[in-house]
Design a protein around this motif. Structure first.
Motif, PDB file in Angstrom:
ATOM      1  N   MET A   8       0.832  -1.207   0.000  1.00 52.12           N
ATOM      2  CA  MET A   8       0.000   0.000   0.000  1.00 52.12           C
ATOM      3  C   MET A   8       0.862   1.251   0.000  1.00 52.12           C
ATOM      4  O   MET A   8       1.954   1.275   0.543  1.00 52.12           O
ATOM      5  CB  MET A   8      -0.884   0.010   1.242  1.00 52.12           C
ATOM      6  CG  MET A   8      -1.925  -1.071   1.221  1.00 52.12           C
ATOM      7  SD  MET A   8      -2.798  -1.195   2.766  1.00 52.12           S
ATOM      8  CE  MET A   8      -3.409   0.447   2.940  1.00 52.12           C
ATOM      9  N   SER A  11       0.405   6.933   3.330  1.00 52.68           N
ATOM     10  CA  SER A  11      -0.408   8.149   3.284  1.00 52.68           C
ATOM     11  C   SER A  11       0.299   9.301   3.974  1.00 52.68           C
ATOM     12  O   SER A  11       1.414   9.170   4.462  1.00 52.68           O
ATOM     13  CB  SER A  11      -1.748   7.896   3.951  1.00 52.68           C
ATOM     14  OG  SER A  11      -1.567   7.837   5.349  1.00 52.68           O
ATOM     15  N   ASN A  48      -1.169   9.568  -2.954  1.00 54.03           N
ATOM     16  CA  ASN A  48      -1.503   8.532  -1.980  1.00 54.03           C
ATOM     17  C   ASN A  48      -3.009   8.533  -1.719  1.00 54.03           C
ATOM     18  O   ASN A  48      -3.673   9.545  -1.845  1.00 54.03           O
ATOM     19  CB  ASN A  48      -0.771   8.792  -0.660  1.00 54.03           C
ATOM     20  CG  ASN A  48       0.725   8.836  -0.855  1.00 54.03           C
ATOM     21  OD1 ASN A  48       1.279   8.022  -1.561  1.00 54.03           O
ATOM     22  ND2 ASN A  48       1.371   9.817  -0.257  1.00 54.03           N
ATOM     23  N   ARG A  49      -3.515   7.385  -1.306  1.00 50.03           N
ATOM     24  CA  ARG A  49      -4.931   7.283  -0.990  1.00 50.03           C
ATOM     25  C   ARG A  49      -5.174   7.707   0.455  1.00 50.03           C
ATOM     26  O   ARG A  49      -4.327   7.498   1.310  1.00 50.03           O
ATOM     27  CB  ARG A  49      -5.397   5.849  -1.212  1.00 50.03           C
ATOM     28  CG  ARG A  49      -5.357   5.483  -2.692  1.00 50.03           C
ATOM     29  CD  ARG A  49      -5.741   4.040  -2.972  1.00 50.03           C
ATOM     30  NE  ARG A  49      -5.236   3.035  -2.080  1.00 50.03           N
ATOM     31  CZ  ARG A  49      -3.986   2.559  -2.080  1.00 50.03           C
ATOM     32  NH1 ARG A  49      -3.103   3.029  -2.912  1.00 50.03           N
ATOM     33  NH2 ARG A  49      -3.629   1.617  -1.251  1.00 50.03           N
ATOM     34  N   GLN A  54      -7.330   3.363   2.285  1.00 56.77           N
ATOM     35  CA  GLN A  54      -6.284   2.339   2.418  1.00 56.77           C
ATOM     36  C   GLN A  54      -6.750   1.221   3.329  1.00 56.77           C
ATOM     37  O   GLN A  54      -6.551   0.043   3.025  1.00 56.77           O
ATOM     38  CB  GLN A  54      -5.007   2.962   2.994  1.00 56.77           C
ATOM     39  CG  GLN A  54      -4.300   3.892   2.038  1.00 56.77           C
ATOM     40  CD  GLN A  54      -3.016   4.389   2.634  1.00 56.77           C
ATOM     41  OE1 GLN A  54      -2.288   3.625   3.258  1.00 56.77           O
ATOM     42  NE2 GLN A  54      -2.733   5.661   2.452  1.00 56.77           N
TER      43      GLN A  54
END
Length: 170
Positions: A8, A11, A48-49, A54
């Protein structure tokens, strides 16, 4: 979930989300207080999410606490369509929470605590900042920065403490 967490994007919260996902929860349950702007891909999240996305993409059940439930549900529908076919359906729900109202914080916590569910993660991810503007006060008669950035998140954390304790692995 370790492999998912490592793949991932990190963030704006740094390594917090991947670290959360390394914990030994069967299905992590997280409450993330998220302003609408944080849920959208604004300049903070261009690469970034957002943390709530995430977590939900990594199979956590996420309750996103927002002022505007309609806008949040529309965004979640968009996320669902983007995620379609990539894995399990996103397990995210919306609950109303306005940190400019301490009554709203109490109502949110009462609605949450009725569930008697464990809460593994609480992300207090809302903050306001304005410079050069006149001072504003909430209906609770506190300065808005103080209430949104400090008082309401503290009240939220205290009122959700029984659920957090139930969700504690130790």
């Amino acid at each position: 979930m370790d492999g998912v967490a490592e793949r991932m994007a990190v963030s704006a919260m740094g390594d917090v989300v991947p670290e959360i996902l390394r914990q030994p929860f069967a299905e992590p349950l997280a409450v993330a207080s998220s302003p609408r702007s944080h849920m959208h891909h604004n300049r903070v999240y261009q690469r970034n999410r957002p943390p709530n996305r995430q977590l939900v993409e990594a199979a956590a059940h996420v309750v996103t606490a927002v002022r505007n439930c309609k806008a949040a549900n529309e965004l979640i529908q968009k996320w669902q369509s983007e995620w379609s076919g990539k894995g399990l359906p996103l397990n995210i729900e919306v609950m109303e929470l306005d940190l400019l109202s301490l009554d709203s914080v109490v109502r949110f916590c009462e609605a949450w605590n009725v569930r008697s569910a464990p809460l593994h993660v609480l992300i207090n991810n809302v903050g306001i900042f304005s410079i050069g503007e006149p001072q504003k006060f909430s209906k609770d008669r506190y300065e808005e920065h103080m209430q949104v950035n400090h008082l309401a998140p503290a009240l939220l954390s205290i009122l959700l403490l029984p659920s957090l304790i139930r969700g504690s692995p130790s």
